[in-house]
Design an enzyme around this catalytic site. Structure first.
Site, short mmCIF file in Angstrom:
data_model
loop_
_atom_site.label_atom_id
_atom_site.label_comp_id
_atom_site.label_asym_id
_atom_site.label_seq_id
_atom_site.Cartn_x
_atom_site.Cartn_y
_atom_site.Cartn_z
N HIS A 146 -27.57 -8.29 -7.06
CA HIS A 146 -26.94 -9.49 -6.51
C HIS A 146 -25.72 -9.95 -7.29
O HIS A 146 -25.04 -10.89 -6.88
CB HIS A 146 -27.96 -10.62 -6.41
CG HIS A 146 -29.07 -10.29 -5.47
ND1 HIS A 146 -28.97 -10.47 -4.11
CD2 HIS A 146 -30.29 -9.74 -5.69
CE1 HIS A 146 -30.10 -10.06 -3.53
NE2 HIS A 146 -30.91 -9.61 -4.47
N SER A 189 -33.07 -12.41 -7.55
CA SER A 189 -32.86 -12.30 -6.11
C SER A 189 -33.37 -13.49 -5.30
O SER A 189 -32.83 -13.79 -4.24
CB SER A 189 -33.51 -11.01 -5.59
OG SER A 189 -34.88 -11.00 -5.92
N LYS A 196 -25.61 -4.86 -0.45
CA LYS A 196 -25.42 -6.31 -0.51
C LYS A 196 -23.93 -6.63 -0.46
O LYS A 196 -23.33 -6.49 0.59
CB LYS A 196 -26.19 -6.86 -1.69
CG LYS A 196 -27.70 -6.81 -1.34
CD LYS A 196 -28.66 -6.87 -2.47
CE LYS A 196 -30.08 -6.74 -1.90
NZ LYS A 196 -31.05 -6.27 -2.86
#
Ligand SMILES: *Cc1c(COP(=O)(O)O)cnc(C)c1O
Length: 386
Positions: A206, A178, A238
């Site tokens: 991610h 991250s 995200k």
């Protein structure tokens, strides 16, 4: 009262160490431009990698579903909070990731805590990459299992930690790290786990939505099936632009989590409208591959431009493109200089990253245009020339 006096001293110390954290008040929806203090800033710090957080179709689904389902889910999934929207999203996520089943959690943090402490306990062994995200570290501590950390991406070190006997063994890694943006060597970790009769858990917060031919993340990028990575965590806040998380894997895994994961059992289900909005995001992921392609082009543009300027980059394959600066004070100063030029890049400091590696965490989004990346590069060039 003395305890609070102590806290005041601690807060002052944080300020002196340039480690004090504060929030900026945003007065606009998420997007490439954010309004802060009445001024517009070009946003290079969000995790909305595909530009879906305020996408009209996602927003419409959210509104329509709120009309149909109301706002609150009313209770935990195991009581009366599990709606048809939740169920449909779980099935779609399982299908999309090529897993037997999936289970929704309210946040990625809770998914990690719930999974690790449901599966592991005293007498078990957990091995993690040193740079794993904080919830994974906390999850291991909470589980009461023996907890060891291997050097970042160091397979030989990981292998040495896993020798010896334990009731159960678990390797845990971020798919894409991250704060660094680099990728875990998943095929090698999967082989190592198999060799040591351990499970492999990947937190792909991610990678999910960004990597892989269809956007199903790191495991798809490396063509790893459920046998290779039996425990997959993805987050929805995200690239998917909504909120929440899921765990995907075998039916046995999911049934075990339903029985035992305390962060699943003892918490209110996410709003059904959020599940509905996420289903639309997932649909966009599948039908609009151009978002991932454009993101890759912008990443390439940023990297070659930064290299040309002599800005030090990290070996990142992802929209996370950190620039390591060193001290917290220097990173804060550079972030402030960019801010003055209308660009928002956040400084990431210890303890989020190791001491001496404070950095500017640049993130790119498919919603950026090449001219905006150019603008960022020009500002970075100026800051570096100073
Ligand atoms: C953001 C993040 C989480 C937490 O997910 P939330 O849904 O925001 O709680 C977990 N793991 C990693 C690697 C993350 O980057």
């Amino acid at each position: 009262m003395t305890a609070f006096a102590q806290l005041t001293t601690e807060l002052q110390a944080l300020q002196q160490q340039q480690a004090y954290r504060s929030r900026k008040l945003v007065a606009s929806p998420q997007g490439i431009w954010l309004t802060v203090d009445g001024a517009r800033k070009l946003n290079f710090c969000s995790n909305d990698y595909l530009g879906l957080a305020n996408h009209p179709a996602v927003l419409q689904s959210f509104q329509d579903a709120a009309q149909r389902w109301g706002v609150g889910s009313g209770a935990a999934h195991l009581v009366c909070g599990h709606s048809a929207e939740h169920d449909a999203l779980e099935q779609e996520l399982a299908y999309f990731t090529g897993r037997e089943r999936a289970l929704l959690f309210s946040t990625g943090y809770m998914a990690n805590l719930g999974v690790v402490s449901a599966l592991m306990g005293r007498g078990d062994l957990i091995m993690q990459d040193r740079l794993n995200h904080a919830p994974l570290i906390d999850a291991a501590l909470l589980s009461r299992a023996t907890f060891k950390r291997y050097r970042h991406l160091d397979l030989a070190h990981a292998q040495s930690l896993g020798q010896g006997s334990a009731r159960r063994k678990l390797f845990v890694t971020d798919g894409v790290f991250s704060m660094d943006g680099d990728a875990a060597p998943l095929p090698e970790l999967a082989a190592l786990a198999r060799q040591q009769d351990a499970w492999l858990m990947v937190d792909d917060a991610h990678g999910f939505g960004v990597l892989g031919a269809q956007g199903a993340g790191s495991v798809q990028h490396y063509h790893l099936c459920q046998d290779d990575v039996p425990i997959l965590v993805g987050t929805l806040g995200k690239a998917l632009g909504t909120a929440g998380a899921f765990v995907a894997g075998s039916a046995v895994l999911i049934e075990t989590l339903i029985q035992k994961a305390r962060t699943y059992i003892y918490t209110t289900a996410m709003p059904a409208a959020l599940a509905a909005a996420t289903r639309t995001s997932l649909g966009l992921l599948e039908t609009e591959a151009w978002r991932r392609d454009k993101l890759q082009q912008l990443i390439g543009q940023f990297r070659s431009g930064a290299e040309h300027l002599g800005v030090p980059l990290m070996p990142s394959v992802s929209p996370i493109q950190p620039i390591v600066v060193g001290s917290s004070a220097a990173a804060m100063a550079m972030s402030a200089r960019l801010w003055q030029q209308g660009i928002w890049v956040s400084a990431i400091r210890p303890p989020t990253v190791p001491v001496g590696s404070a950095r500017l965490r640049v993130t790119l989004s498919a919603a950026h245009e090449p001219e905006q990346v150019q603008q960022l590069l020009a500002a970075l060039g100026q800051v570096y020339a100073e």
